[in-house]
Design an enzyme around this catalytic site. Structure first.
Site, PDB file in Angstrom:
ATOM      1  N   GLY A  31       2.112  -7.223   8.738  1.00  0.00           N
ATOM      2  CA  GLY A  31       2.523  -7.936   7.531  1.00  0.00           C
ATOM      3  C   GLY A  31       1.381  -8.103   6.546  1.00  0.00           C
ATOM      4  O   GLY A  31       0.393  -7.366   6.604  1.00  0.00           O
ATOM      5  N   LEU A  33       1.570  -7.316   3.505  1.00  0.00           N
ATOM      6  CA  LEU A  33       1.602  -5.908   3.080  1.00  0.00           C
ATOM      7  C   LEU A  33       0.953  -5.707   1.715  1.00  0.00           C
ATOM      8  O   LEU A  33       1.042  -6.556   0.835  1.00  0.00           O
ATOM      9  CB  LEU A  33       3.053  -5.424   3.033  1.00  0.00           C
ATOM     10  CG  LEU A  33       3.838  -5.576   4.343  1.00  0.00           C
ATOM     11  CD1 LEU A  33       5.271  -5.085   4.152  1.00  0.00           C
ATOM     12  CD2 LEU A  33       3.181  -4.824   5.494  1.00  0.00           C
ATOM     13  N   HIS A  37      -0.047  -0.228   2.943  1.00  0.00           N
ATOM     14  CA  HIS A  37       1.099  -0.214   3.865  1.00  0.00           C
ATOM     15  C   HIS A  37       2.289   0.501   3.235  1.00  0.00           C
ATOM     16  O   HIS A  37       2.986   1.282   3.897  1.00  0.00           O
ATOM     17  CB  HIS A  37       1.545  -1.636   4.200  1.00  0.00           C
ATOM     18  CG  HIS A  37       0.526  -2.459   4.907  1.00  0.00           C
ATOM     19  ND1 HIS A  37      -0.181  -3.466   4.295  1.00  0.00           N
ATOM     20  CD2 HIS A  37       0.090  -2.419   6.183  1.00  0.00           C
ATOM     21  CE1 HIS A  37      -0.997  -4.007   5.157  1.00  0.00           C
ATOM     22  NE2 HIS A  37      -0.867  -3.404   6.310  1.00  0.00           N
ATOM     23  N   GLY A 148      -2.388   4.545   9.241  1.00  0.00           N
ATOM     24  CA  GLY A 148      -3.304   4.897   8.164  1.00  0.00           C
ATOM     25  C   GLY A 148      -4.610   5.493   8.698  1.00  0.00           C
ATOM     26  O   GLY A 148      -5.176   4.991   9.675  1.00  0.00           O
TER      27      GLY A 148
END
Ligand code: PAF
Length: 282
Positions: A31, A33, A37, A148
């Site tokens: 979260g 974000l 993200h 990522g």
């Protein structure tokens, strides 16, 4: 976007989707974000039928309970952001849902991979990461999952876990999102002043030097020159800079054409610990 808070509800939804032979992609997050993200969701969208994002602040990967407590949880904003990129499913379980009583202890032998670099700085962190990602993988059973490149070591650790557990899940490594000037996007950048952000560009300058000269100079010469770039800016304090083989993250002594390499850097600017990396081609 459909939102589920329990494993049972999520599994009911996903079993219907699986029966239709649809491709499912999982984007695990904690979260809070940001653009980075959302770039993972955008990366996944054209490659999948259904995108599942999970938001779960995983207690077992925090070294300091205060960091866990302080971790931001702007859930309404996160939901709005996920809707803005057309995420299909959000799974946001409670801690009890993911770690029920009598949950078995977790340990996976990652060799040196969870002890070096970030692992040295955060003992036990990658055990916690693999524990929760394994739980999410077993639950969602995605065809693929997005991570990522910014957290390169995390991706390699998860790939090792996938290999050890023989999971049929493809990891998609999504490119680092950078500011116009090249600063790798991170929620930590918000703690830097405008001057700090300029100074932080020294990290990408040193990595770019290595990339541009990779294969043309010896590894010790590349590292020496890149370290000089860092040292020329007194506002940047280097923690580590290394050229590593991608799979083991062992420091490279010379270049083996059959292997892939990455340059990893961690440095401090204005008391903020920044990490970055660049893939090297030869
Ligand atoms: O990168 C993160 O946000 C977390 O480490 C992950 C992969 C969601 C596991 O909690």
């Amino acid at each position: 976007m459909k939102i589920f808070r329990t494993k049972v509800e999520l599994q009911q939804e996903l079993s219907g989707i699986r029966q239709e032979n649809k491709v499912i992609t999982l984007v695990p997050t904690m979260g809070a974000l940001h653009e980075g993200h959302l770039s993972l969701i955008n990366y996944a969208k054209p490659l999948t039928d259904v995108t599942v994002c999970s938001i779960f602040v995983n207690p077992t990967q925090f070294n300091d309970p205060k960091d866990l407590e302080k971790y931001p949880r702007p859930i309404e904003n996160d939901i709005a952001l996920l809707e803005s990129v057309d995420c299909d499913i959000l799974f946001m379980p409670s801690v009890e849902e993911m770690y029920p009583e009598n949950d078995p202890e977790w340990h996976i032998d990652l060799g040196d991979l969870d002890k070096i670099w970030e692992g040295e700085h955060r003992p036990g962190h990658f055990q916690g990461v693999t524990q929760i990602v394994y739980k999410l993988f077993n639950l969602v059973k995605p065809n693929q999952a997005c991570f990522g490149q910014k957290d390169f070591q995390q991706v390699m650790v998860i790939q090792r876990m996938v290999d050890i557990k023989k999971l049929n899940i493809k990891l998609l490594i999504c490119p680092i999102i950078r500011s116009d000037k090249g600063l790798a996007l991170s929620s930590r950048n918000a703690r830097l002043s405008a001057e700090g952000k300029e100074n932080a560009l020294t990290l990408i300058k040193s990595l770019t030097y290595i990339k541009d000269h990779f294969g043309k100079k010896t590894i010790p010469d590349l590292l020496k020159a890149a370290e000089e770039i860092i040292a020329s800016n007194p506002a940047v304090e280097l923690e580590y800079l290394s050229i590593c083989e991608t799979k083991t993250l062992a420091p490279a002594m010379n270049i083996d054409p059959s292997k892939d390499y990455v340059a990893l850097i961690t440095a401090w600017v204005e008391g903020v610990r920044l990490i970055d990396n660049i893939l090297l081609s030869h």
